[in-house]
Scaffold this motif. Structure first.
Motif, mmCIF file in Angstrom:
data_model
loop_
_atom_site.group_PDB
_atom_site.id
_atom_site.type_symbol
_atom_site.label_atom_id
_atom_site.label_comp_id
_atom_site.label_asym_id
_atom_site.label_seq_id
_atom_site.Cartn_x
_atom_site.Cartn_y
_atom_site.Cartn_z
ATOM 1 N N SER A 26 -17.233 0.949 -11.722
ATOM 2 C CA SER A 26 -17.317 1.916 -10.620
ATOM 3 C C SER A 26 -16.459 1.466 -9.440
ATOM 4 N N LYS A 27 -16.420 0.176 -9.187
ATOM 5 C CA LYS A 27 -15.606 -0.350 -8.086
ATOM 6 C C LYS A 27 -14.113 -0.330 -8.444
ATOM 7 N N ARG A 28 -13.811 -0.480 -9.718
ATOM 8 C CA ARG A 28 -12.408 -0.435 -10.144
ATOM 9 C C ARG A 28 -11.788 0.915 -9.811
ATOM 10 N N ALA A 29 -12.506 1.971 -10.134
ATOM 11 C CA ALA A 29 -11.981 3.316 -9.885
ATOM 12 C C ALA A 29 -11.712 3.529 -8.401
ATOM 13 N N ALA A 30 -12.641 3.104 -7.575
ATOM 14 C CA ALA A 30 -12.468 3.256 -6.122
ATOM 15 C C ALA A 30 -11.329 2.387 -5.619
ATOM 16 N N LEU A 31 -11.274 1.151 -6.095
ATOM 17 C CA LEU A 31 -10.213 0.225 -5.699
ATOM 18 C C LEU A 31 -8.850 0.784 -6.078
ATOM 19 N N GLU A 32 -8.729 1.264 -7.297
ATOM 20 C CA GLU A 32 -7.454 1.804 -7.760
ATOM 21 C C GLU A 32 -7.069 3.052 -6.972
ATOM 22 N N ALA A 33 -8.039 3.932 -6.716
ATOM 23 C CA ALA A 33 -7.733 5.174 -6.004
ATOM 24 C C ALA A 33 -7.264 4.903 -4.576
ATOM 25 N N VAL A 34 -8.011 4.107 -3.843
ATOM 26 C CA VAL A 34 -7.680 3.859 -2.440
ATOM 27 C C VAL A 34 -6.479 2.931 -2.304
ATOM 28 N N GLY A 35 -6.449 1.867 -3.095
ATOM 29 C CA GLY A 35 -5.345 0.915 -3.011
ATOM 30 C C GLY A 35 -4.019 1.533 -3.404
ATOM 31 N N VAL A 36 -4.023 2.300 -4.478
ATOM 32 C CA VAL A 36 -2.797 2.939 -4.936
ATOM 33 C C VAL A 36 -2.349 4.000 -3.946
ATOM 34 N N ARG A 37 -3.293 4.762 -3.425
ATOM 35 C CA ARG A 37 -2.943 5.786 -2.428
ATOM 36 C C ARG A 37 -2.289 5.138 -1.213
ATOM 37 N N CYS A 38 -2.767 3.977 -0.838
ATOM 38 C CA CYS A 38 -2.193 3.233 0.286
ATOM 39 C C CYS A 38 -0.726 2.887 0.007
ATOM 40 N N CYS A 39 -0.426 2.484 -1.205
ATOM 41 C CA CYS A 39 0.951 2.130 -1.571
ATOM 42 C C CYS A 39 1.839 3.369 -1.702
ATOM 43 N N LEU A 40 1.304 4.413 -2.331
ATOM 44 C CA LEU A 40 2.100 5.616 -2.571
ATOM 45 C C LEU A 40 2.437 6.362 -1.282
ATOM 46 N N SER A 41 1.600 6.208 -0.274
ATOM 47 C CA SER A 41 1.820 6.940 0.978
ATOM 48 C C SER A 41 2.897 6.293 1.849
ATOM 49 N N ARG A 42 3.328 5.111 1.506
ATOM 50 C CA ARG A 42 4.332 4.413 2.307
ATOM 51 C C ARG A 42 5.740 4.890 1.960
ATOM 52 N N GLY A 43 6.619 4.831 2.944
ATOM 53 C CA GLY A 43 8.006 5.247 2.754
ATOM 54 C C GLY A 43 8.809 4.201 1.996
ATOM 55 N N LYS A 44 9.981 4.602 1.515
ATOM 56 C CA LYS A 44 10.837 3.685 0.749
ATOM 57 C C LYS A 44 11.362 2.530 1.595
ATOM 58 N N HIS A 45 11.473 2.747 2.896
ATOM 59 C CA HIS A 45 12.032 1.719 3.764
ATOM 60 C C HIS A 45 10.960 0.857 4.417
ATOM 61 N N GLN A 46 9.718 1.044 4.030
ATOM 62 C CA GLN A 46 8.643 0.219 4.566
ATOM 63 C C GLN A 46 8.423 -0.997 3.672
ATOM 64 N N CYS A 47 7.805 -1.997 4.231
ATOM 65 C CA CYS A 47 7.530 -3.240 3.518
ATOM 66 C C CYS A 47 6.665 -2.977 2.284
ATOM 67 N N SER A 48 6.901 -3.695 1.223
ATOM 68 C CA SER A 48 6.158 -3.526 -0.030
ATOM 69 C C SER A 48 4.944 -4.433 -0.121
ATOM 70 N N PHE A 49 4.517 -4.982 0.989
ATOM 71 C CA PHE A 49 3.328 -5.824 1.043
ATOM 72 C C PHE A 49 2.328 -5.149 1.964
ATOM 73 N N VAL A 50 1.107 -4.951 1.475
ATOM 74 C CA VAL A 50 0.082 -4.271 2.255
ATOM 75 C C VAL A 50 -1.190 -5.100 2.221
ATOM 76 N N GLU A 51 -1.782 -5.326 3.378
ATOM 77 C CA GLU A 51 -3.078 -5.993 3.406
ATOM 78 C C GLU A 51 -4.151 -4.947 3.198
ATOM 79 N N TYR A 52 -5.031 -5.215 2.244
ATOM 80 C CA TYR A 52 -6.078 -4.266 1.889
ATOM 81 C C TYR A 52 -7.356 -5.051 1.611
ATOM 82 N N LYS A 53 -8.385 -4.752 2.365
ATOM 83 C CA LYS A 53 -9.676 -5.448 2.279
ATOM 84 C C LYS A 53 -9.466 -6.959 2.351
ATOM 85 N N ASP A 54 -9.930 -7.699 1.348
ATOM 86 C CA ASP A 54 -9.832 -9.162 1.389
ATOM 87 C C ASP A 54 -8.675 -9.700 0.546
ATOM 88 N N PHE A 55 -7.689 -8.859 0.265
ATOM 89 C CA PHE A 55 -6.524 -9.312 -0.493
ATOM 90 C C PHE A 55 -5.297 -8.533 -0.063
#
Length: 151
Positions: A26-55
């Motif tokens: 159940s946590k995997r689905a939420a982690l994947e949905a929110v974490g991936v959305r965070c990455c996909l919403s970023r522009g091509k010229h933005q940094c490819s490193f994102v701090e998310y929760k405790d990682f």
């Protein structure tokens, strides 16, 4: 330490996931949905490193696929970024086109590169050696099963 590796399409659908520490489904689905959305919403010229929760999330886009790696705070982001590049180069070397129909082989490649959340191999030839051996055995079995025609 690497916590997980995800391959997702541009719509955010997970195509491959590999976790290196236990996470409830159940946590995997939420982690994947929110974490991936965070990455996909970023522009091509933005940094490819994102701090998310405790990682941290390190991601890279290749055509219609994103490779997202979750790592601990102590992990070097640039080394993970290069690991993603190496992973994709190995996939490109082994597969001619579509990899989504060969997820078993993708898992074997990932298992050769990462074990227990640690990078253990980066040499492309060594990573592909088990798959090459499997392919040779499969070719041998196919040749044995093919009936020989008489002259």
């Amino acid at each position: 330490m690497i916590k997980f590796v995800l391959m997702v399409n541009q719509q955010g659908q997970t195509r491959l996931s590999k976790y290196y520490e236990p996470v409830e489904l159940s946590k995997r689905a939420a982690l994947e949905a929110v974490g991936v959305r965070c990455c996909l919403s970023r522009g091509k010229h933005q940094c490819s490193f994102v701090e998310y929760k405790d990682f941290k999330l390190v991601y890279r886009q290749y055509a219609a696929l994103y490779v997202v790696v979750g790592v601990t705070d102590s992990e070097n982001e640039l080394s993970i970024y290069e690991l993603i590049q190496n992973f994709v180069e190995v996939l490109d070397k082994y597969f001619s086109r579509v990899i989504m129909f060969n997820l078993d082989s993708v898992h074997i490649i990932l298992d050769e590169m990462i074990q227990n959340g640690h990078i253990v191999e980066t040499n492309k030839s060594r990573i592909l050696a088990p798959l090459t051996a499997i392919d040779k055995m499969a070719d041998g079995l196919i040749r044995e099963e093919t009936p020989k025609t008489e002259l």
